[in-house]
Design a protein around this motif. Structure first.
Motif, mmCIF file in Angstrom:
data_model
loop_
_atom_site.group_PDB
_atom_site.id
_atom_site.type_symbol
_atom_site.label_atom_id
_atom_site.label_comp_id
_atom_site.label_asym_id
_atom_site.label_seq_id
_atom_site.Cartn_x
_atom_site.Cartn_y
_atom_site.Cartn_z
ATOM 1 N N ASP A 39 66.521 51.787 24.296
ATOM 2 C CA ASP A 39 65.870 52.137 25.517
ATOM 3 C C ASP A 39 65.391 50.689 26.137
ATOM 4 O O ASP A 39 65.012 49.722 25.242
ATOM 5 C CB ASP A 39 64.530 52.913 25.348
ATOM 6 C CG ASP A 39 64.926 54.500 25.491
ATOM 7 O OD1 ASP A 39 66.104 54.733 25.601
ATOM 8 O OD2 ASP A 39 63.941 55.286 24.932
ATOM 9 N N THR A 40 65.193 50.367 27.286
ATOM 10 C CA THR A 40 64.835 49.135 27.903
ATOM 11 C C THR A 40 63.373 49.155 27.601
ATOM 12 O O THR A 40 62.800 47.921 27.567
ATOM 13 C CB THR A 40 65.111 48.813 29.366
ATOM 14 O OG1 THR A 40 64.720 50.262 29.922
ATOM 15 C CG2 THR A 40 66.475 48.848 29.438
ATOM 16 N N THR A 41 62.578 50.060 27.598
ATOM 17 C CA THR A 41 61.124 49.970 27.393
ATOM 18 C C THR A 41 60.843 50.643 25.875
ATOM 19 O O THR A 41 61.625 51.503 25.699
ATOM 20 C CB THR A 41 60.209 50.908 28.280
ATOM 21 O OG1 THR A 41 60.751 52.231 28.339
ATOM 22 C CG2 THR A 41 60.610 50.403 29.790
ATOM 23 N N LEU A 42 59.825 50.010 25.180
ATOM 24 C CA LEU A 42 59.570 50.451 23.852
ATOM 25 C C LEU A 42 58.592 51.735 23.862
ATOM 26 O O LEU A 42 58.452 51.922 22.670
ATOM 27 C CB LEU A 42 59.109 49.420 23.097
ATOM 28 C CG LEU A 42 60.018 48.009 23.035
ATOM 29 C CD1 LEU A 42 59.328 46.999 22.493
ATOM 30 C CD2 LEU A 42 61.317 48.508 22.510
ATOM 31 N N GLU A 43 58.067 52.363 24.723
ATOM 32 C CA GLU A 43 57.197 53.313 24.573
ATOM 33 C C GLU A 43 57.529 54.722 23.810
ATOM 34 O O GLU A 43 57.043 55.036 22.909
ATOM 35 C CB GLU A 43 56.771 53.674 26.124
ATOM 36 C CG GLU A 43 55.547 54.789 26.016
ATOM 37 C CD GLU A 43 54.848 55.177 27.552
ATOM 38 O OE1 GLU A 43 54.043 56.050 27.235
ATOM 39 O OE2 GLU A 43 55.521 54.462 28.473
ATOM 40 N N ALA A 44 58.781 55.071 24.338
ATOM 41 C CA ALA A 44 59.358 56.413 23.680
ATOM 42 C C ALA A 44 59.566 56.201 22.136
ATOM 43 O O ALA A 44 59.206 56.896 21.314
ATOM 44 C CB ALA A 44 60.597 57.012 24.356
#
Length: 53
Positions: A19-24
């Motif tokens: 994923d491009t964001t690390l939140e999940a």
């Protein structure tokens, strides 16, 4: 049952790894570590948890 849940957590971590964001990824991995801690039976589980969080 716990081994199936752990396998599912590992699959979710793998799924979110790109994923491009690390939140999940971060949320799933923290939940995985919490699950391991809750089901751990070794005496120093709190120390091990702190090391990885």
């Amino acid at each position: 049952m716990q081994s199936k849940a752990l396998k599912l957590f590992q699959e979710l971590v793998s799924f979110h790894f790109s994923d491009t964001t690390l939140e999940a990824l971060t949320l799933v991995d923290i939940e995985r570590l919490n699950f391991i801690h809750a089901n751990a039976v070794f005496p120093d589980k709190n120390d091990v948890r702190r090391k990885y969080l």
